[in-house]
Write a protein that holds these residues in place. Structure first.
Motif, PDB file in Angstrom:
ATOM      1  N   ALA A 101      41.123  37.584  45.886  1.00  0.00           N
ATOM      2  CA  ALA A 101      42.330  38.312  45.489  1.00  0.00           C
ATOM      3  C   ALA A 101      42.599  38.141  43.999  1.00  0.00           C
ATOM      4  O   ALA A 101      42.907  39.110  43.287  1.00  0.00           O
ATOM      5  N   ARG A 102      42.480  36.922  43.505  1.00  0.00           N
ATOM      6  CA  ARG A 102      42.673  36.664  42.072  1.00  0.00           C
ATOM      7  C   ARG A 102      41.695  37.470  41.242  1.00  0.00           C
ATOM      8  O   ARG A 102      42.065  38.097  40.241  1.00  0.00           O
ATOM      9  N   ALA A 103      40.429  37.452  41.654  1.00  0.00           N
ATOM     10  CA  ALA A 103      39.394  38.132  40.878  1.00  0.00           C
ATOM     11  C   ALA A 103      39.623  39.647  40.858  1.00  0.00           C
ATOM     12  O   ALA A 103      39.508  40.283  39.807  1.00  0.00           O
ATOM     13  N   TRP A 104      39.961  40.231  42.018  1.00  0.00           N
ATOM     14  CA  TRP A 104      40.213  41.673  42.045  1.00  0.00           C
ATOM     15  C   TRP A 104      41.418  42.038  41.188  1.00  0.00           C
ATOM     16  O   TRP A 104      41.409  43.042  40.477  1.00  0.00           O
ATOM     17  N   LEU A 105      42.446  41.195  41.249  1.00  0.00           N
ATOM     18  CA  LEU A 105      43.645  41.482  40.452  1.00  0.00           C
ATOM     19  C   LEU A 105      43.347  41.377  38.966  1.00  0.00           C
ATOM     20  O   LEU A 105      43.779  42.218  38.164  1.00  0.00           O
ATOM     21  N   GLU A 106      42.576  40.337  38.580  1.00  0.00           N
ATOM     22  CA  GLU A 106      42.232  40.174  37.166  1.00  0.00           C
ATOM     23  C   GLU A 106      41.345  41.309  36.670  1.00  0.00           C
ATOM     24  O   GLU A 106      41.321  41.604  35.472  1.00  0.00           O
ATOM     25  N   SER A 107      40.615  41.946  37.579  1.00  0.00           N
ATOM     26  CA  SER A 107      39.765  43.068  37.174  1.00  0.00           C
ATOM     27  C   SER A 107      40.510  44.401  37.246  1.00  0.00           C
ATOM     28  O   SER A 107      39.911  45.461  37.074  1.00  0.00           O
TER      29      SER A 107
END
Length: 242
Positions: A131-137
């Motif tokens: 979730a963090r990675a998708w949001l940061e992208s």
């Protein structure tokens, strides 16, 4: 001066002798310390005292921080090499974490997504990282299913972080009324600096000027009591806050 020097050696030996007794070390150390005060103290310091103290751990941490500063890409290189040599799930997750830490959020998200398709599909830490990675992208729409999965499986898992990520993901998908409600809820429940800062960032970028100003005053008041360490810890968030 010679007598004074001998006295210092003996005092140091006595200090280490007390450490021997208090920490249950082998009693032969007492014999070594008092027969050879200088040499015995040096050996005891290196072999016993230093590893059992916080000094060595602090030194290791300082070295680790310095290494990351001087060579920020080393962990990513090591993680890639480890995964290429042994493509285990653990090395795959290490690579994803290293990618996320160096700003390659979309590549990290793709790897985390792969991890959630196998035996680790119910691993909440992996879901959270995805979730963090998708949001940061910039793909909050892909972060939301992972956050919903976490809340359905364990509402007590990283509750504040999940609440903030959910609010940010809702905002990223244009669901601003839901995002505002989620930020309000997170701030009411946790009241942390991070909640307030993320809410202020959202408010400033969505025309909520009065709300943003109010939150900024509260943030400035909190920062007045900060230590330098606390300010350093929040630097990434403060840069986003502007």
């Amino acid at each position: 001066m010679t007598i004074f020097g001998i006295g210092i050696h003996i005092l140091i030996a006595i200090f280490f002798a007390v450490h021997v007794v208090r920490n249950g070390q082998q009693l032969y150390w007492l014999l070594i310390l008092f027969m050879f005060p200088l040499l015995g103290s040096v050996v005891y310091f290196v072999a016993i005292y230093l590893p059992s103290s916080g000094l060595q751990r602090g030194a290791r941490k300082a070295v680790s921080v310095a290494a990351k500063t001087l060579d920020p890409g080393r962990e990513l290189r090591d993680a890639r090499a480890a995964f290429e040599y042994t493509p285990t799930a653990q090395n795959q997750m290490r690579l994803a974490s290293a990618l996320l830490g160096t700003g390659s959020a979309e590549e990290a998200a793709a790897i985390y997504e792969t991890c959630t398709q196998g035996v680790f599909s119910s691993d909440l830490e992996i879901r959270y990282s995805a979730a963090r990675a998708w949001l940061e992208s910039g793909k909050g729409v892909k972060a939301l299913p992972h956050l919903e999965f976490i809340r359905s499986k364990d509402p007590h898992f990283r509750p504040e972080q999940v609440a903030i990520l959910t609010a940010r993901a809702l905002a990223d998908t244009g669901r601003n009324s839901e995002a505002k409600a989620a930020f309000d809820d997170a701030l009411t429940r946790f009241g942390s600096f991070e909640c307030r800062a993320e809410y202020a960032i959202w408010a400033a970028s969505n025309g909520e000027r009065e709300l943003a100003a109010q939150l900024r005053v509260e943030l400035d008041q909190a920062m007045q009591r900060w230590s330098r360490h606390t300010r350093d810890m929040y630097q990434p968030l403060l840069r986003r806050l502007g």
